[in-house]
Scaffold this motif. Sequence first.
Motif, PDB file in Angstrom:
ATOM      1  N   HIS A 123       0.813  -1.214   0.000  1.00  0.00           N
ATOM      2  CA  HIS A 123       0.000   0.000   0.000  1.00  0.00           C
ATOM      3  C   HIS A 123       0.848   1.265   0.000  1.00  0.00           C
ATOM      4  O   HIS A 123       0.325   2.357  -0.171  1.00  0.00           O
ATOM      5  CB  HIS A 123      -0.927   0.008   1.213  1.00  0.00           C
ATOM      6  CG  HIS A 123      -0.222   0.181   2.520  1.00  0.00           C
ATOM      7  ND1 HIS A 123       0.240  -0.888   3.251  1.00  0.00           N
ATOM      8  CD2 HIS A 123       0.136   1.280   3.201  1.00  0.00           C
ATOM      9  CE1 HIS A 123       0.828  -0.428   4.339  1.00  0.00           C
ATOM     10  NE2 HIS A 123       0.780   0.869   4.347  1.00  0.00           N
ATOM     11  N   SER A 141       2.558   3.475  -5.400  1.00  0.00           N
ATOM     12  CA  SER A 141       1.490   3.939  -6.278  1.00  0.00           C
ATOM     13  C   SER A 141       1.139   2.820  -7.266  1.00  0.00           C
ATOM     14  O   SER A 141       1.848   1.829  -7.371  1.00  0.00           O
ATOM     15  CB  SER A 141       1.950   5.176  -7.034  1.00  0.00           C
ATOM     16  OG  SER A 141       3.017   4.826  -7.881  1.00  0.00           O
ATOM     17  N   THR A 176      -7.526  14.130   5.637  1.00  0.00           N
ATOM     18  CA  THR A 176      -7.031  12.759   5.504  1.00  0.00           C
ATOM     19  C   THR A 176      -6.479  12.238   6.814  1.00  0.00           C
ATOM     20  O   THR A 176      -6.294  11.057   6.991  1.00  0.00           O
ATOM     21  CB  THR A 176      -5.924  12.661   4.436  1.00  0.00           C
ATOM     22  OG1 THR A 176      -4.922  13.615   4.752  1.00  0.00           O
ATOM     23  CG2 THR A 176      -6.477  12.941   3.063  1.00  0.00           C
ATOM     24  N   LEU A 220      -4.003  16.576   8.479  1.00  0.00           N
ATOM     25  CA  LEU A 220      -3.524  16.589   7.098  1.00  0.00           C
ATOM     26  C   LEU A 220      -4.723  16.702   6.174  1.00  0.00           C
ATOM     27  O   LEU A 220      -5.789  16.157   6.448  1.00  0.00           O
ATOM     28  CB  LEU A 220      -2.753  15.308   6.793  1.00  0.00           C
ATOM     29  CG  LEU A 220      -1.388  15.196   7.457  1.00  0.00           C
ATOM     30  CD1 LEU A 220      -0.747  13.877   7.105  1.00  0.00           C
ATOM     31  CD2 LEU A 220      -0.480  16.342   7.029  1.00  0.00           C
ATOM     32  N   ARG A 279      -1.323  -1.754   6.813  1.00  0.00           N
ATOM     33  CA  ARG A 279      -1.933  -0.595   6.186  1.00  0.00           C
ATOM     34  C   ARG A 279      -2.376   0.428   7.217  1.00  0.00           C
ATOM     35  O   ARG A 279      -2.532   1.591   6.929  1.00  0.00           O
ATOM     36  CB  ARG A 279      -3.142  -1.029   5.350  1.00  0.00           C
ATOM     37  CG  ARG A 279      -2.729  -1.628   4.040  1.00  0.00           C
ATOM     38  CD  ARG A 279      -3.882  -2.313   3.380  1.00  0.00           C
ATOM     39  NE  ARG A 279      -4.302  -3.509   4.128  1.00  0.00           N
ATOM     40  CZ  ARG A 279      -5.166  -4.393   3.675  1.00  0.00           C
ATOM     41  NH1 ARG A 279      -5.711  -4.236   2.511  1.00  0.00           N
ATOM     42  NH2 ARG A 279      -5.477  -5.447   4.387  1.00  0.00           N
ATOM     43  N   VAL A 295       0.794   3.106   8.925  1.00  0.00           N
ATOM     44  CA  VAL A 295       1.272   4.355   8.346  1.00  0.00           C
ATOM     45  C   VAL A 295       0.086   5.279   8.164  1.00  0.00           C
ATOM     46  O   VAL A 295      -1.011   4.841   7.858  1.00  0.00           O
ATOM     47  CB  VAL A 295       1.897   4.087   6.960  1.00  0.00           C
ATOM     48  CG1 VAL A 295       2.889   5.173   6.630  1.00  0.00           C
ATOM     49  CG2 VAL A 295       2.539   2.733   6.928  1.00  0.00           C
ATOM     50  N   ASP A 296       0.293   6.527   8.370  1.00  0.00           N
ATOM     51  CA  ASP A 296      -0.776   7.475   8.122  1.00  0.00           C
ATOM     52  C   ASP A 296      -1.105   7.466   6.648  1.00  0.00           C
ATOM     53  O   ASP A 296      -0.228   7.375   5.808  1.00  0.00           O
ATOM     54  CB  ASP A 296      -0.350   8.883   8.541  1.00  0.00           C
ATOM     55  CG  ASP A 296      -0.389   9.021  10.033  1.00  0.00           C
ATOM     56  OD1 ASP A 296       0.570   9.572  10.581  1.00  0.00           O
ATOM     57  OD2 ASP A 296      -1.364   8.579  10.645  1.00  0.00           O
ATOM     58  N   ALA A 331      -1.906   9.713   4.703  1.00  0.00           N
ATOM     59  CA  ALA A 331      -1.339  10.795   3.901  1.00  0.00           C
ATOM     60  C   ALA A 331       0.069  10.474   3.434  1.00  0.00           C
ATOM     61  O   ALA A 331       0.538  10.994   2.437  1.00  0.00           O
ATOM     62  CB  ALA A 331      -1.331  12.074   4.722  1.00  0.00           C
ATOM     63  N   THR A 354       1.120   7.685   2.272  1.00  0.00           N
ATOM     64  CA  THR A 354       1.195   6.683   1.218  1.00  0.00           C
ATOM     65  C   THR A 354       1.265   7.366  -0.134  1.00  0.00           C
ATOM     66  O   THR A 354       1.285   8.583  -0.242  1.00  0.00           O
ATOM     67  CB  THR A 354      -0.033   5.767   1.237  1.00  0.00           C
ATOM     68  OG1 THR A 354      -1.175   6.589   1.027  1.00  0.00           O
ATOM     69  CG2 THR A 354      -0.150   5.053   2.547  1.00  0.00           C
ATOM     70  N   GLY A 355       1.299   6.567  -1.164  1.00  0.00           N
ATOM     71  CA  GLY A 355       1.356   7.160  -2.499  1.00  0.00           C
ATOM     72  C   GLY A 355       2.652   6.799  -3.155  1.00  0.00           C
ATOM     73  O   GLY A 355       2.858   5.655  -3.496  1.00  0.00           O
ATOM     74  N   HIS A 356       3.558   7.770  -3.215  1.00  0.00           N
ATOM     75  CA  HIS A 356       4.711   7.486  -4.043  1.00  0.00           C
ATOM     76  C   HIS A 356       5.939   7.036  -3.274  1.00  0.00           C
ATOM     77  O   HIS A 356       6.049   7.260  -2.112  1.00  0.00           O
ATOM     78  CB  HIS A 356       5.041   8.723  -4.864  1.00  0.00           C
ATOM     79  CG  HIS A 356       3.891   9.070  -5.761  1.00  0.00           C
ATOM     80  ND1 HIS A 356       3.699   8.493  -6.979  1.00  0.00           N
ATOM     81  CD2 HIS A 356       2.821   9.865  -5.556  1.00  0.00           C
ATOM     82  CE1 HIS A 356       2.575   8.954  -7.505  1.00  0.00           C
ATOM     83  NE2 HIS A 356       2.029   9.783  -6.662  1.00  0.00           N
TER      84      HIS A 356
END
Lengths: 570, 327
Positions: free
Chosen positions: A152, A155, A315, A325, B317, B320-321, B323, B325-327
């Motif tokens: 997770h 991307s 978020t 955030l 999952r 981690v916050d 925000a 996550t992503g890249h």
Amino acid sequence: MTLLTIDGMRVEFPSRRGHVTAVEDLTITVEPGEILGIVGESGAGKSTIGNAVIGLLEPPGEMTAGHIALHGERIDTLTDAQKRSVRGARIGMIFQDPLTSLDPLQTIETQLIDTIRENLGVSESDASGRAVALLDAVGIPDPAIRIKQYPHQFSGGMRQRVVIALALCGEPDLIIADEPTTALDVSVQAQILDLLKGLCRDRNVGMILITHDMGVIAETADRVAVMYRGRVVETGTTGQIINAPVHDYTRSLISAVPPPDRRLDRFPLVTYIEDAQERPEGLDLATHWLGQSRDYGAASEELLRIDNLHMRFVTRHSIFPSRRLFLDAVKDVSLSIKSGEVFGLVGESGSGKSTIARIVTGIYTPTSGSIRFAGTELTALKTRKEASPWRRQMQMIFQDPFSSLNSRMRVKDIIAEPIHFHNLADNAAEAQKIVTDLLDVVGLGAQAAGKFPHEFSGGQRQRISIARALATRPRFLICDEPTSALDVSIQAQVLNLLKDLQQELNLTMLFISHDLPVIRQMCDRVGVMRNGQLLEVSETETLFNDPRHDYTRHLLDLMPVFSGFGSDKN
Amino acid sequence: MIGFIFKRLLQSVIVMLTVALIAFALFRYVGDPINNMVGQDTTQEERAALKERLGLNDSFPVQFGRFVKNAAQGEFGISYQHRRPVSDLIAERAPATLELSLLSAILAIAVGIPMGVYTAIRRDGWLSRAFMSLSLIGISLPTFLIGILLILLFGVILRWLPTFGRGEVVQLGWWSTGLLTTSGIKALIMPAITLALFQMTLIMRLVRAEMLEVLRTDFVKFGRARGLPDRYIHFKTALKNTMVPVITIIGLQLGAIIAFAIITETVFQWPGMGLMFIQAVREVDIPIMAAYLVMIALIFVVINLIVDILYYVVDPRLRVDRAATGH
């Protein structure tokens, strides 16, 4: 020596009503280092081929004829244990959706190392080194750090790279990629396809690329097999298939792809595709139900005006404001849509397109900004009752035709629901008459009324959605990716239908899509979005021929070059 | 993580205060506490003096504050019926109930999870079908009936096991255990099975349903396509993913086992807290009822807190916050 030979394969799924033949008399070969594209629409049996080759056909499906050979050695007759040693070590597989292909509870490292050790039988430290090297090879930056992370934390595009690395763990000679880029954005799609091409070339690995997308085939495959209803109807080199298709089905398929380089009035009628239904010619609005009470006063030039719209989602909640955030999904967007116009919004996933649609329809309340619909400020309407007449005038068509219809309701009840909700019919009989009428208008016919949604294909379901949206006699229609879950031929029909209805009913439309060629066919004006911002708005033809913003230019460059064989004919 | 636990603790305190309020209202307003404490021949003056001494003339918030303060120290007053401090009574009875409940919980988990996994992997095997049919009995028959049937068969007809009580117990400090004597263990068997049966079948069906769901996911299919063996797929990939939702239910059920031991304890005359509670209800022994209410609430709250923390351990999952996550 030929890498993979499939000869006369037939796959059948026994069912109560006799055997369903998913694949019939299939003969294909793949050479080392070659990319064989298998193209066809859903239900053509493409994925069944991949599953049959790796010996993972869903029971009760089974191969009832023909043989599969890898390096000249039969693999379809192996025992289950032997088949398992072929999987991973000699044939790798890549699935469509990178978001669901990885175990969410284990680190990338565990998944890679376990796969390597299982297939190659090397020591843990050796496997660890190989895992990092593989991540590096598939283009993941800082592989030694990122390997410790969970899926997770990556991307979508990065996850698909991880999936590719996992498929390469056992050093296979053949990779089967089943729709590897369908779930990805255009810019990421281009990178992944480049990666796959490079891997096949550098490692001399053969690949079967299964896809429904002619653009992907045109850019990637060396040879193509076109499938229709379980049979290969045509095989040839990519150039030959695209420029000079022989079989009628191939021609139909190619002509249904929206060309990115010019605008068609209507998509060519695809005669070969059997789902096509005739709908009544032109509606006479003076007499038709859909035309009644459409006198919305003198149509003001501007139907929808959005000013400085801002949408902020929290978020991370915290009692300390400094630790909260936010995600600004829509930032300071202003646009206006004229009456009778089709306005397109284009952008990659997460750009805020759908959020705007949801704000306009009142599903979300914007953080700030104003929305004026036909001169009325929608954000000032506080109660449901006040908003109801405006909501009735705008309707939405959603992306997924499978989850947007209540599967427990009959079609007639689905379509009648908004009629009853807004009290548009005097009695049940009148409502039923309207429903029958609407089904005719969208080309489904009255006999569809008594059925349940699961009895229809994706394209037919989307027609039901359209009928439901029309049931309140709206003047503004929001289409959120209405065809991205559909096959190209079905997409062509649904887009034609939307165009017809738009013209006949003089509808105003907000058309949201990530697909530039579709946008070009449908829209009068287009807005380009990225990260919640509206970067540029211009006339469709101007946007495609003379993009002003760098990002628009970038998107246009990434658009698949495939423009169909018909380009020199029209 | 620390912020999260802090938030959950705060919620727990609010829940406990609410329960304490109900318990206090029970104590204060159901019947007249003075009447319950003194004999028939006490004079009005003595009653008034006692009322003043016990602080029953103070304002509501002051009384509630005192109740909470005492409850926090485990002090719930004197039982009307037994004329002894409630805390002593509970300390005496708690080991019996906890021993029974924990054993039942272990039984339910240790049998329920493997059976669930087995029936999911071998969906069409005859043993799976047998388990599924048996589990229907466990789900549909009420606990007391199962208890009575067991007593009839093993206690009355076969005479293998005792039909009531705890058997001989050994005193380990303040904790009395029946696990160290043969008669104690024999006495525990039937109540434990009775109490565990429903939870066991529930866990089994839940694990089976979740596992079948997980086995259909793409990552399981992808695992098979990479040549991972079934053993790995079933136990390392699928089981772990199955456990995420199952943990919540097991946690809640563990609370339910302790709380609903009442019925089993009544059937087997098990000298635990549940039996004591039933007797307290019969005798309108409000202090015991209030204490039991607060204690069961505490157990639920603590178990829920543990479940939430376990979630963090199992599912990365959540660690981690979002925000980040992503890249």
